[in-house]
Design a protein around this motif. Sequence first.
Motif, mmCIF file in Angstrom:
data_model
loop_
_atom_site.group_PDB
_atom_site.id
_atom_site.type_symbol
_atom_site.label_atom_id
_atom_site.label_comp_id
_atom_site.label_asym_id
_atom_site.label_seq_id
_atom_site.Cartn_x
_atom_site.Cartn_y
_atom_site.Cartn_z
ATOM 1 N N GLU A 1 -1.838 3.191 -7.299
ATOM 2 C CA GLU A 1 -2.872 3.961 -6.607
ATOM 3 C C GLU A 1 -2.349 4.440 -5.259
ATOM 4 O O GLU A 1 -1.446 3.839 -4.690
ATOM 5 N N TYR B 1 0.847 -1.199 0.000
ATOM 6 C CA TYR B 1 0.000 0.000 0.000
ATOM 7 C C TYR B 1 0.878 1.243 0.000
ATOM 8 O O TYR B 1 0.441 2.339 -0.316
ATOM 9 N N TYR C 1 -9.296 3.020 -3.593
ATOM 10 C CA TYR C 1 -8.287 4.083 -3.565
ATOM 11 C C TYR C 1 -8.885 5.427 -3.954
ATOM 12 O O TYR C 1 -9.842 5.504 -4.720
ATOM 13 N N ARG C 2 -8.248 6.462 -3.472
ATOM 14 C CA ARG C 2 -8.691 7.816 -3.787
ATOM 15 C C ARG C 2 -7.991 8.358 -5.036
ATOM 16 O O ARG C 2 -8.603 9.038 -5.846
ATOM 17 N N GLU D 1 -3.615 6.394 -1.290
ATOM 18 C CA GLU D 1 -4.663 6.636 -0.289
ATOM 19 C C GLU D 1 -5.746 5.562 -0.308
ATOM 20 O O GLU D 1 -6.900 5.827 -0.677
ATOM 21 N N PRO D 2 -5.373 4.378 0.122
ATOM 22 C CA PRO D 2 -6.338 3.278 0.184
ATOM 23 C C PRO D 2 -7.290 3.405 1.364
ATOM 24 O O PRO D 2 -6.944 3.996 2.389
ATOM 25 N N SER E 1 0.440 -1.947 -8.277
ATOM 26 C CA SER E 1 -0.661 -1.868 -7.306
ATOM 27 C C SER E 1 -0.507 -2.910 -6.209
ATOM 28 O O SER E 1 0.043 -3.991 -6.424
#
Length: 485
Positions: free
Chosen positions: A175, A147, A223-224, A177-178, A255
């Motif tokens: 990605e 992450y 994610y964001r 900000e999970p 990812s």
Amino acid sequence: MGSALITSRASLASASPFSSPAPERVLGLSDSGPADYVLRIAATPVEIAPKRIVSTITYNGQFPGPLLRFKEGRPATVDIHNDTDTPEQLHWHGQTVSTDVDGAAEEGTPFVPAHGMRRITFTPRPSGLRFYHTHNRAAADLHAGQYSGQVGPVYIESGNEPGNYDREVFLVLKEFEPTFSQGGDMAQDFLVPAVVKELQTSGESAMKASLAKGMPHGYEVGYRYFTINGRMLGHGEPVRVKRGERVLFHLLNGSATEIRSLALPGHSFKVVALDGNPVPRPVEVPVLWLGTAERISAIVEMNHPGVWIMGDLADDDRGHGMGIIVEYAGSKGKAVWAPPRPFHWNYARFAAAGAAAPEPDEVIEMTFAKRNAAEHGFNLWTINEAAFPSGSMTPAYHLREGKRYRLRMHNASDDIHPIHLHRHSFEITRIASSRTTGVMKDVVMVGGYQEVEVDFTANNPGLTLFHCHQQLHMDFGFMTLFDYV
Ligand SMILES: [Cu+2]
């Protein structure tokens, strides 16, 4: 820094203030000389768009980590410094290295101590696109493991590069900000539909029974922000091309959990290598699909001038940044996206025609299953009914050196699993009912309720980790160990 496309060897050495001297200056054979590369693990800000700055753990203060180029078969030394409070593992994904270097605690690789360092020496191989990433368990910690921003590309040169191209562009998809959600993931159907009825019945009845008991769906990760080379779509340097140019894209899905797709309107991708290994049949496809940790090397002939979005097929992910602009010299205007025609992804397209893989010495049957929300709300994953015990590390399978093994994988869940074998490459020998040969990989997506077979030769003794590369799956049971007798 994170927005820079790494396109030439010259830019590599200067990519980071922490970079070591160029590889030519040292042979990496002594314990006391400078290393070929220095990697420093630390928490750093990453600017993914103007004034949009995320905090994550990176290599050398940049995302992605620096491109490391090695020469196949020529020993190299890497110093890994860890400036964080957490012991780290740096995994050399796709290389046939020893357990001491591989970067997996389950195989016995020593940790890079918190606020300490490790010097490692290894012989890079095989040639092609590889990568390095953390191999820490994250479990419920969305700042840990993959992450974080601990991902960087590796290219191992053999002097015999596949394809005929004008230049190379490395792209890392990632990605930031999970967050957890509990809605149940939407099944993806881009693979050739080849569902095995018995697997589906077993998977669906297990899920039904769990929900009937009042269990919620197990956690999933969303994610964001979405980026290519650490920049959201429209906020990084475009890939600038000229008409008639042949660009070799080296794509890496960095990812922790997501499967990615990529299309470039008006263009097709000639796939020349999968996971860094040249394919028997380089054919053109309109879309690329990459499971977690998969790599694709593909040539795009730039014959459709304009300003284009090379992006993910999912509108939402592309809308939140998963794409990069491809801009022809002399073209101007807003970047254009258009979805490609429907297309099923199938590794068999790139396989050798008409040949059959040699028979294995032994077949190992493996059934993958999900126990919905069974571990504090997280799904628990099993291989042949066993979840990997994080406490003990007993190998489940014993190999004999030199023998050829076939892993016959049955997926009794609706999720697609990108399955990875450490320290070895494997050959895809069956997808659903089709036999295939010649496609060598180190990650393979096994579709929901589908079956895939891969063969590998036991030619690199020592503990060998096998796992799903989806962080949430590997952290919650989806792992096993091979050992050599
Ligand atoms: Cu999985």
